[in-house]
Design an enzyme around this catalytic site. Sequence first.
Site, PDB file in Angstrom:
ATOM      1  CG  HIS A  65      -8.788   6.181   1.601  1.00  0.00           C
ATOM      2  ND1 HIS A  65      -8.849   5.941   0.424  1.00  0.00           N
ATOM      3  CD2 HIS A  65      -8.319   4.984   2.543  1.00  0.00           C
ATOM      4  CE1 HIS A  65      -8.237   4.774   0.202  1.00  0.00           C
ATOM      5  NE2 HIS A  65      -7.818   4.208   1.483  1.00  0.00           N
ATOM      6  CD  GLU A  86      -3.103  -1.090   2.418  1.00  0.00           C
ATOM      7  OE1 GLU A  86      -2.722  -0.391   3.441  1.00  0.00           O
ATOM      8  OE2 GLU A  86      -3.769  -1.994   2.231  1.00  0.00           O
ATOM      9  CG  HIS A 136      -9.813   6.377   5.567  1.00  0.00           C
ATOM     10  ND1 HIS A 136     -10.851   5.417   5.406  1.00  0.00           N
ATOM     11  CD2 HIS A 136      -8.727   5.702   5.825  1.00  0.00           C
ATOM     12  CE1 HIS A 136     -10.246   4.318   5.553  1.00  0.00           C
ATOM     13  NE2 HIS A 136      -9.013   4.355   5.796  1.00  0.00           N
ATOM     14  NE  ARG A 181      -4.500   5.677   3.145  1.00  0.00           N
ATOM     15  CZ  ARG A 181      -4.937   4.777   3.873  1.00  0.00           C
ATOM     16  NH1 ARG A 181      -5.576   5.126   5.004  1.00  0.00           N
ATOM     17  NH2 ARG A 181      -4.854   3.353   3.848  1.00  0.00           N
ATOM     18  NE  ARG A 193      -4.561   4.987   9.899  1.00  0.00           N
ATOM     19  CZ  ARG A 193      -5.057   4.368   8.922  1.00  0.00           C
ATOM     20  NH1 ARG A 193      -4.632   3.118   8.941  1.00  0.00           N
ATOM     21  NH2 ARG A 193      -6.170   4.550   7.897  1.00  0.00           N
TER      22      ARG A 193
END
Length: 539
Positions: free
Chosen positions: A240, A116, A347, A286, A382
């Site tokens: 997100h 990811e 998110h 992100r 994060r």
Amino acid sequence: MEIKSDFLVIGSGIAGLSFALKAASSGTVALITKRNIRESATFYAQGGIASVLSKEDTFDSHIKDTLYAGAGLCNREIVELVVKDGPARIQELIQLGVKFSSRTTGNDTELDLGREGGHSKRRIVHAEDLTGKAVEEALVAAVLSNKNISVYEHHIAVDLISHSKFVGQIQEDTVWGAYALDKTKGEIHSFLSKATILATGGAGKVYLFTSNPDIATGDGVAMAYRVGAEISNMEFIQFHPTCLYHSKAKSFLISEALRGEGAILKLKDGTLFMKKHHPMADLAPRDIVARAIDFELKKSGDECVYLDLSHKPADFIRDRFPNIHRKCLEFGIDITAMPIPVVPAAHYTCGGIKTDKEGMTSVNRLYAVGEAACTGLHGANRLASNSLLESLVFADKASEHAIKIIKNTSSEIPPIPQWETRGAVASDEAVVISQNWDEIRRFMWNYVGIVRSDKRLERAKRRITLLKNEINEYYWDFKITSDIVELRNIATVAELIINSASMRKESRGLHYNIDYPEKDDANFLKDTILKLNKLAGLA
Ligand code: FAD
Ligand code: SIN
């Protein structure tokens, strides 16, 4: 009614269930949850759990990726602790019966590890694209068969019970449980306990567009704030980058794992754009991808961008992402053949109730675990799939600590008065709730969203002050319902986000303010701390 137990756990996602199972080995546990036991963000988690499980990976590499994403605000000691504890916690899940996806090469079967954004290695253990469901189901089964755990579904915690309010002022306050509304009977019960654990999840519902389920109203953060606990880093709300853009899809998440498997972001005319925003292109962290999409949408005036995986074999897509494939088909989008329309949505709440390395808050006997907590792992942003990992590690640490506290200190619960019923009249103005609910979520999206400015934050501040007063009046005048409890909490959390964002006069990680577009390490390499009735500060 008064219910006494050694441990009171509020919330039944990965954090609450994991804590309950461990604590139950040494005492009685009451677990309350505001809907059915499975309803949680955990249940909807897709991508998986990050952990160092392959020979090609190292703890150092996972630590480095986490620190890089956190943009200078991660607590290194916590990052090391969480990363190094990961493999043991994953092993526990496997022993509990979670079936993670695996692959066979020759005679060997090994975990299939996904990739990811922000991860330099494949390290995401997953159960197809339904990881959260697999984990939640296994934990729920174990909890329901444990005789030491009593589960109270459809009970919403309204407020924590603090020593100073009900027994008398003490220098350091202590929490002795919580008042909770039994939603089916409309009655408030006192849940008294020697240790109370907030595992109430995040606060995505503060924003108009969110990947979060309806339970994510930041109740734990608001309740902890009201008893004087320190709340940290609330300005860092993660958006997100890729939620399905469809009027009926309610921001259904399109997992980052698609980009990990080669999906590419495109504009309507097919132009690729991520390379010009970051060298890691589509696999950048992100915050960068979400801001890049926001920038492109504002520039083009389009309503969405597109995520394209259709160049991969159709069988692979169907096997690896069965849930996303099925869900998109329901909306007429065949992801094996066409790009997916996507937009960013709120998110994850990186900030929360400040805890130490054992999950303790700044108030005695009060713990916070999971998304409700701010442990220092995520810093200003994060890293993908570090949240489920953090919940597992801190449920373990906090349960060890709480068990010791109960054994080693005098734990006599003082007499606590029953909830005082007030405002016995049921409201005939439900419209007040829906109006305020919509208003908060809309201005938070527009003024305190992906891109902020001093002017927008000022506007948001004026509005939240007005609405909070109106909501408080309503709260005290009428009979308590779960709607008013949640509305009051999202208003508190919105205010905490606005105040934290206003204090950070720089741009870092998930907090981007156009008036201060650069990082300012000299003044802001610090956490934001808010505490009721105390001056806000940075520490
Ligand atoms: P939750 O799982 O949200 O549980 C909170 C619980 O508290 C619920 O049971 C709720 O009903 C209860 N509750 C709340 N308030 C009250 C109250 N007042 N009284 C009683 N009960 C209350 N993270 C990853 O690491 N990997 C992923 O792949 C991933 N995918 C995600 C996909 C989606 C769509 C979403 C929304 C999040 C995803 N995340 C992922 C984030 C991760 O799922 C959450 O951060 C994590 O599950 C939080 O767990 P939790 O136990 O803290 O809270
Ligand atoms: C995803 O699958 O993209 C979500 C992962 C996460 O939030 O960590």
